[in-house]
Write an enzyme that holds these catalytic residues in place. Sequence first.
Site, PDB file in Angstrom:
ATOM      1  N   CYS A   1       1.617   9.162 -14.654  1.00  0.00           N
ATOM      2  CA  CYS A   1       1.575  10.183 -13.598  1.00  0.00           C
ATOM      3  C   CYS A   1       2.941  10.831 -13.341  1.00  0.00           C
ATOM      4  O   CYS A   1       3.022  11.842 -12.643  1.00  0.00           O
ATOM      5  CB  CYS A   1       1.024   9.581 -12.309  1.00  0.00           C
TER       6      CYS A   1
ATOM      7  N   HIS B   1       3.240  14.361  -6.880  1.00  0.00           N
ATOM      8  CA  HIS B   1       2.062  13.906  -7.620  1.00  0.00           C
ATOM      9  C   HIS B   1       0.933  13.675  -6.630  1.00  0.00           C
ATOM     10  O   HIS B   1       1.140  13.088  -5.562  1.00  0.00           O
ATOM     11  CB  HIS B   1       2.408  12.619  -8.373  1.00  0.00           C
TER      12      HIS B   1
ATOM     13  N   ASN C   1      -6.834  12.534  -8.473  1.00  0.00           N
ATOM     14  CA  ASN C   1      -5.576  12.243  -9.165  1.00  0.00           C
ATOM     15  C   ASN C   1      -5.747  12.609 -10.641  1.00  0.00           C
ATOM     16  O   ASN C   1      -6.475  11.930 -11.366  1.00  0.00           O
ATOM     17  CB  ASN C   1      -5.271  10.754  -8.986  1.00  0.00           C
TER      18      ASN C   1
HETATM   19  O1  UT7 Z   1      -1.307   7.860  -9.891  1.00  0.00           O
HETATM   20  C1  UT7 Z   1      -0.472   6.770  -9.848  1.00  0.00           C
HETATM   21  C2  UT7 Z   1      -0.219   6.375  -8.505  1.00  0.00           C
HETATM   22  N1  UT7 Z   1      -1.384   5.724  -7.918  1.00  0.00           N
HETATM   23  C3  UT7 Z   1      -1.404   5.597  -6.628  1.00  0.00           C
HETATM   24  O2  UT7 Z   1      -0.541   6.105  -5.959  1.00  0.00           O
HETATM   25  C4  UT7 Z   1      -2.497   4.778  -5.975  1.00  0.00           C
HETATM   26  C5  UT7 Z   1      -1.879   3.945  -4.891  1.00  0.00           C
HETATM   27  N2  UT7 Z   1      -2.826   3.153  -4.133  1.00  0.00           N
HETATM   28  C6  UT7 Z   1      -3.732   3.718  -3.301  1.00  0.00           C
HETATM   29  O3  UT7 Z   1      -3.819   4.928  -3.190  1.00  0.00           O
HETATM   30  C7  UT7 Z   1      -4.566   2.791  -2.437  1.00  0.00           C
HETATM   31  O4  UT7 Z   1      -4.062   1.477  -2.529  1.00  0.00           O
HETATM   32  C8  UT7 Z   1      -6.072   2.817  -2.796  1.00  0.00           C
HETATM   33  C9  UT7 Z   1      -6.666   4.158  -2.430  1.00  0.00           C
HETATM   34  C10 UT7 Z   1      -6.245   2.552  -4.281  1.00  0.00           C
HETATM   35  C11 UT7 Z   1      -6.817   1.745  -2.011  1.00  0.00           C
HETATM   36  O5  UT7 Z   1      -6.601   1.953  -0.610  1.00  0.00           O
HETATM   37  P1  UT7 Z   1      -6.210   0.726   0.325  1.00  0.00           P
HETATM   38  O6  UT7 Z   1      -6.104   1.248   1.684  1.00  0.00           O
HETATM   39  O7  UT7 Z   1      -4.992   0.081  -0.292  1.00  0.00           O
HETATM   40  O8  UT7 Z   1      -7.493  -0.177   0.233  1.00  0.00           O
HETATM   41  P2  UT7 Z   1      -7.594  -1.708  -0.219  1.00  0.00           P
HETATM   42  O9  UT7 Z   1      -7.329  -1.838  -1.678  1.00  0.00           O
HETATM   43  O10 UT7 Z   1      -6.776  -2.528   0.730  1.00  0.00           O
HETATM   44  O11 UT7 Z   1      -9.118  -2.020   0.057  1.00  0.00           O
HETATM   45  C12 UT7 Z   1      -9.622  -2.065   1.394  1.00  0.00           C
HETATM   46  C13 UT7 Z   1     -11.087  -2.420   1.351  1.00  0.00           C
HETATM   47  C14 UT7 Z   1     -11.398  -3.631   0.486  1.00  0.00           C
HETATM   48  O12 UT7 Z   1     -12.418  -4.354   1.098  1.00  0.00           O
HETATM   49  P3  UT7 Z   1     -12.084  -5.677   1.971  1.00  0.00           P
HETATM   50  O13 UT7 Z   1     -11.388  -6.618   1.032  1.00  0.00           O
HETATM   51  O14 UT7 Z   1     -11.189  -5.208   3.074  1.00  0.00           O
HETATM   52  O15 UT7 Z   1     -13.436  -6.133   2.410  1.00  0.00           O
HETATM   53  C15 UT7 Z   1     -11.919  -3.036  -0.800  1.00  0.00           C
HETATM   54  O16 UT7 Z   1     -12.800  -3.897  -1.456  1.00  0.00           O
HETATM   55  O17 UT7 Z   1     -11.818  -1.325   0.775  1.00  0.00           O
HETATM   56  C16 UT7 Z   1     -12.657  -1.841  -0.268  1.00  0.00           C
HETATM   57  N3  UT7 Z   1     -12.809  -0.772  -1.262  1.00  0.00           N
HETATM   58  C17 UT7 Z   1     -13.770   0.156  -1.207  1.00  0.00           C
HETATM   59  N4  UT7 Z   1     -14.782   0.364  -0.328  1.00  0.00           N
HETATM   60  C18 UT7 Z   1     -15.593   1.410  -0.545  1.00  0.00           C
HETATM   61  C19 UT7 Z   1     -12.034  -0.526  -2.342  1.00  0.00           C
HETATM   62  N5  UT7 Z   1     -12.493   0.554  -2.996  1.00  0.00           N
HETATM   63  C20 UT7 Z   1     -13.562   0.997  -2.310  1.00  0.00           C
HETATM   64  C21 UT7 Z   1     -14.453   2.074  -2.485  1.00  0.00           C
HETATM   65  N6  UT7 Z   1     -15.435   2.241  -1.591  1.00  0.00           N
HETATM   66  N7  UT7 Z   1     -14.327   2.958  -3.509  1.00  0.00           N
END
Ligand code: UT7
Length: 332
Positions: free
Chosen positions: A126, A259, A289
Amino acid sequence: MTPHTPAIPRYSRIVGTGSMLPPRRVTNADLAADLARRGIDTSDEWIVARTGIHARHFAEPGVPASDLAVVAARHALEAAGCGPEGIDLIIVATSTPDMVFPSTACIVQAKLGIQGCPAFDVQAVCSGFVYALTVADAMIRAGSASRALVIGAEVFSRLLDFNDRTTCVLFGDGAGAVVLEASECPGLLATDLHADGRHVGILCVPGHVSGGQVSGHPLLQMDGQAVFKLAVGVLEQAARRVLAKAGREESDIDWLIPHQANIRIMQGTARKLRMPLDKLIVTVDEHGNTSAASIPLALDVALRSGRVQRGDTLLLEGVGGGFTWGAVLLDL
Ligand code: UT7
């Protein structure tokens, strides 16, 4: 002895931009319905709240990154008012090349009917476009090229694991391109690139081709929270470094074009730079993305909509797998 004539400073300047989104627009609701058929639960509400993404575009099966790149390049050439024959360097930033080799840049070169100039890919995920722009700028300033096509092109949908809701909702396909030309005045003011390979495992596609077989896991894996934490810190650092190198202040930046991965990371960076959020160019809502394509896509959309104008000072920032990051400060 020949009389001393002072060398004319040589810089690079963006003289045209272009982009291409595949026609198929997939909304969060479309994706959620598709995932539900696989027994995977997600929702428009979750995706919008956590990422700011409402929709993304997916290329049809069989459409390679080079096809998207060529359309974006043609639009950029048209905007620059020059034909492909005037190009003497092609760099394509991509993590989804058409083939293992040759480079997608060589394929783009052939499709544009250009012969002879150097053409190569840059692989920095990215951060790829910021890396490619920095390399093109250095080659132009060194006198190795005069007019470069710098392209970010991705068909990231091909790398997605549609059984993994934590990643498959985040990415999309597209391409963006700029024509970068030698100039007596800047143009690009400062660049700053970094990598830290200790973090290879937090965002990767850990597969390869070997003995005619795909080995490993050839789909995207990401520790989203680890990437998130690193991204917020390094984007601020890179911004401050290019400003210091160029002798400019935060208040000199007219537009921040980071990005486009997650609206929360982008807004966090703007806040750290004390920039009002209306100075942030956002396309992640409609593009998702698109990895190396996201910055030139956002730049082209912002320029064509009239928000970003000639003469504005732009801060471009990339961050992604590797771990890689970097920034380019430029006067448009
Ligand atoms: O391009 C390169 C750079 N990439 C990035 O910059 C990505 C960086 N990371 C992010 O943008 C975020 O970490 C994400 C968008 C990937 C995830 O967001 P988050 O706020 O960090 O969520 P999380 O991983 O802490 O997940 C929170 C909850 C989890 O459930 P529990 O464990 O709290 O019950 C996940 O299982 O959300 C759940 N979850 C979802 N729920 C519904 C994860 N993905 C999904 C989904 N739909 N698609």
